[in-house]
Write a protein that holds these residues in place. Structure first.
Motif, PDB file in Angstrom:
ATOM      1  N   LYS A   1      11.652  33.078 -56.432  1.00 46.98           N
ATOM      2  CA  LYS A   1      10.397  33.031 -55.993  1.00 46.98           C
ATOM      3  C   LYS A   1       9.118  32.957 -57.028  1.00 46.98           C
ATOM      4  O   LYS A   1       8.235  32.417 -56.743  1.00 46.98           O
TER       5      LYS A   1
ATOM      6  N   PHE B   1       8.889  29.569 -58.600  1.00 44.71           N
ATOM      7  CA  PHE B   1       8.236  28.673 -57.641  1.00 44.71           C
ATOM      8  C   PHE B   1       6.739  28.917 -57.747  1.00 44.71           C
ATOM      9  O   PHE B   1       5.960  28.033 -57.892  1.00 44.71           O
ATOM     10  N   ARG B   2       6.292  30.150 -57.549  1.00 44.23           N
ATOM     11  CA  ARG B   2       4.805  30.442 -57.608  1.00 44.23           C
ATOM     12  C   ARG B   2       4.209  30.152 -58.780  1.00 44.23           C
ATOM     13  O   ARG B   2       2.989  29.679 -58.499  1.00 44.23           O
TER      14      ARG B   2
ATOM     15  N   ARG C   1       4.736  25.503 -59.404  1.00 43.27           N
ATOM     16  CA  ARG C   1       4.472  24.560 -58.347  1.00 43.27           C
ATOM     17  C   ARG C   1       2.788  24.268 -58.587  1.00 43.27           C
ATOM     18  O   ARG C   1       2.190  25.013 -59.445  1.00 43.27           O
TER      19      ARG C   1
ATOM     20  N   GLU D   1      14.000  23.392 -50.637  1.00 44.42           N
ATOM     21  CA  GLU D   1      12.855  23.844 -50.573  1.00 44.42           C
ATOM     22  C   GLU D   1      11.665  23.225 -51.596  1.00 44.42           C
ATOM     23  O   GLU D   1      10.558  22.600 -51.239  1.00 44.42           O
ATOM     24  N   SER D   2      11.986  23.301 -52.753  1.00 45.86           N
ATOM     25  CA  SER D   2      11.102  22.597 -53.899  1.00 45.86           C
ATOM     26  C   SER D   2      11.030  21.334 -53.514  1.00 45.86           C
ATOM     27  O   SER D   2       9.693  20.936 -53.730  1.00 45.86           O
TER      28      SER D   2
ATOM     29  N   LYS E   1      11.165  19.648 -50.690  1.00 41.70           N
ATOM     30  CA  LYS E   1      10.603  19.596 -49.351  1.00 41.70           C
ATOM     31  C   LYS E   1       8.865  19.656 -49.474  1.00 41.70           C
ATOM     32  O   LYS E   1       8.273  19.100 -49.004  1.00 41.70           O
ATOM     33  N   LEU E   2       8.449  20.948 -50.401  1.00 39.46           N
ATOM     34  CA  LEU E   2       7.504  21.395 -50.411  1.00 39.46           C
ATOM     35  C   LEU E   2       6.637  20.759 -51.702  1.00 39.46           C
ATOM     36  O   LEU E   2       5.431  21.218 -51.807  1.00 39.46           O
ATOM     37  N   GLY E   3       7.313  19.795 -52.339  1.00 38.10           N
ATOM     38  CA  GLY E   3       6.600  19.166 -53.621  1.00 38.10           C
ATOM     39  C   GLY E   3       6.358  19.999 -54.588  1.00 38.10           C
ATOM     40  O   GLY E   3       5.345  19.942 -55.301  1.00 38.10           O
ATOM     41  N   TYR E   4       7.252  21.024 -54.906  1.00 39.35           N
ATOM     42  CA  TYR E   4       7.094  21.927 -55.921  1.00 39.35           C
ATOM     43  C   TYR E   4       7.090  21.269 -57.593  1.00 39.35           C
ATOM     44  O   TYR E   4       6.690  21.808 -58.544  1.00 39.35           O
TER      45      TYR E   4
END
Length: 267
Positions: A125, A128-129, A132, A178-179, A181-184
């Motif tokens: 968590k 990523f925050r 990203r 998730e990374s 898919k969401l472009g992190y």
């Protein structure tokens, strides 16, 4: 410059005060990364960071209870203040409590779930925050979760531990998805260390003998070696080298993967 050169990278290693975590922090520093060691063992963690500085590395210590969201927030802020960024997170902190299922201790099981699973999830968590686009570091990065060969084999006495390490495997793969898919821009992988004679590994052998699974701790160790095509226990350096590889540009197209470093035990 080699593709394993981590010069300019900033790394956070949880559970880095001793054992595998300390070895991983040392290997990252030797590859050129600036390293922050995070642990609940503050005195030992400070000593480990000082030893890295004495060897010429940039290294700091921050206190971190991986089970607490607020502790993660403070630790990441401290890393950003100390290093000016964050590119690599090694989610290494973990506990192992040996129990036969017939004698399962729910308190021990919840502790392993809290440290091994919740702690890893919170690390993801906050990585990523931070990494990203729009985050405090914002340039992407790498997360390496430390699972275990226990996630890939059936060995008596470690059902709860095995379950938590299997969960880390699934967390890794979902996080990578998730990374992407969401472009992190964050690669997420895990390592499955084999049994290594650290304090945790040695205690497991003792516990297995005390539970009556083997005549002695040495017999427990010999049983592991007999199951390992590589013919020996793991070494801290084996695991540390795998972490450096996954953190480096040599692994730039690897994400959502689990790397066994177990001498073939889990194949």
């Amino acid at each position: 410059m080699t593709r394993y050169d981590l010069a300019g990278r900033k790394a956070l290693v949880t559970g880095g005060a001793r054992g595998l975590g300390a070895g991983m922090a040392e290997a990252l520093a030797e590859a050129g990364a600036a390293v922050v060691i995070a642990d609940v063992l503050e005195d030992l963690g400070k000593e480990t960071a000082q030893a890295l500085r004495d060897a010429g590395a940039t290294a700091e210590f921050v206190p971190l209870d991986v089970t607490e969201d607020s502790s993660w927030e403070q630790a990441v802020h401290s890393v950003l203040d100390a290093l000016g960024g964050l590119d690599i997170l090694v989610n290494n902190a973990g506990v192992e409590i040996t129990n036969l299922l017939v004698d399962l201790d729910p308190v021990a099981l919840r502790k392993m779930l809290d440290v091994n699973v919740v702690g890893t999830a919170l690390g993801l968590k906050h990585a990523f925050r931070t990494m990203r686009p729009g985050g405090a570091a914002g340039d992407g990065g790498v997360v390496i979760n430390i699972a275990s060969v226990a996630a890939t084999i059936a060995f008596p006495g470690i059902a709860g531990y095995s379950a938590t390490k299997s969960a880390i495997d699934r967390l890794t793969r979902v996080a990578a998805a998730e990374s992407g898919k969401l472009g992190y821009g964050v690669r997420v992988n895990c390592v499955y260390p084999g049994l290594t004679p650290t304090a945790m590994g040695n205690q497991l052998a003792v516990d297995c003998a005390e539970l009556g699974l083997f005549p002695s701790p040495q017999d427990a160790v010999e049983a592991v070696v007999a199951l390992t095509p590589g013919g020996r226990l793991g070494r801290v350096g084996d695991m540390a080298s795998a972490v450096v590889f996954l953190a480096s540009d040599a692994a730039e197209f690897i994400t959502g993967a689990g790397l066994p470093v177990d001498g073939g035990m889990g194949m």
